[in-house]
Motif scaffolding. Structure first.
Motif, short mmCIF file in Angstrom:
data_model
loop_
_atom_site.label_atom_id
_atom_site.label_comp_id
_atom_site.label_asym_id
_atom_site.label_seq_id
_atom_site.Cartn_x
_atom_site.Cartn_y
_atom_site.Cartn_z
N LEU A 1 4.47 3.91 -61.76
CA LEU A 1 3.39 3.77 -62.62
C LEU A 1 2.46 2.79 -61.87
CD1 LEU A 1 5.77 3.59 -65.62
CD2 LEU A 1 3.80 5.24 -65.28
N SER A 2 3.16 1.63 -61.17
CA SER A 2 2.47 0.66 -60.85
C SER A 2 1.53 1.16 -59.51
CB SER A 2 3.26 -0.46 -59.95
OG SER A 2 3.98 -1.02 -61.06
N GLY A 3 1.81 1.97 -58.87
CA GLY A 3 0.90 2.61 -58.04
C GLY A 3 -0.41 3.27 -58.49
N TRP A 4 0.17 4.20 -59.67
CA TRP A 4 -1.07 4.73 -60.42
C TRP A 4 -2.01 3.93 -60.88
CZ3 TRP A 4 2.75 8.55 -63.12
CH2 TRP A 4 3.01 9.94 -62.29
N ALA A 5 -1.48 2.77 -61.60
CA ALA A 5 -2.20 1.61 -62.24
C ALA A 5 -3.30 1.20 -61.08
CB ALA A 5 -1.51 0.87 -62.89
N THR A 6 -2.74 0.95 -59.85
CA THR A 6 -3.73 0.41 -58.89
C THR A 6 -4.63 1.62 -58.49
OG1 THR A 6 -2.07 -0.78 -57.98
CG2 THR A 6 -3.76 -0.45 -56.41
N LYS A 7 -4.25 2.60 -58.46
CA LYS A 7 -5.14 3.95 -58.24
C LYS A 7 -6.13 4.32 -59.29
CE LYS A 7 -4.56 8.41 -56.21
NZ LYS A 7 -3.52 9.64 -55.77
#
Length: 128
Positions: free
Chosen positions: A107-113
């Motif tokens: 989720l954190s990676g997606w939020a950054t992306k």
């Protein structure tokens, strides 16, 4: 010997204690096994710092969709059923620890992306 604690606990205390006392002192298991209290406190701090805060369910779904993935695809990666993943995504269930850390990382990676998908919807926009 105190009878309310049972003789086995008292005997264990007497065998492990270096204190010549008739009183039972409570010693955490971690310390009894040779660890320092500071090590125990560090371990507790690590538990408290676990990354288990997830965004609201609507944000979780938007992040996945923004990356163009289906629930089936993500569930396959985690080795769970689509229904189990759906329950995580909608907030009906919380992943177990080994999945939780990985899901929060995803989720954190997606939020950054996809920062636009990471923003919670304003409650006035939901009503309209």
């Amino acid at each position: 010997m105190p009878n309310f604690l049972g003789s086995r606990i008292w005997q264990q205390h007497a065998a492990n204690s270096t204190v010549a006392s008739e009183e039972l002192c409570i010693v955490p298991d971690h310390v009894r096994r040779g660890g320092a209290v500071s090590e125990l406190l560090n371990a507790v701090d690590a538990l408290l710092a676990r990354p288990d805060a997830m965004p609201p369910p609507d944000v979780r779904a938007r992040l996945r969709k923004a990356d163009g993935l289906t629930q089936d695809e993500v569930a396959d990666v985690f080795g769970v059923t689509r229904v189990a993943f759906h329950r995580w995504e909608t907030g009906q269930a919380k992943p177990r620890r080994r999945h939780l850390e990985a899901y929060v990382r995803l989720l954190s990676g997606w939020a950054t992306k996809h920062p636009e998908a990471a923003r919670p919807l304003d409650s006035t926009l939901r009503a309209g």
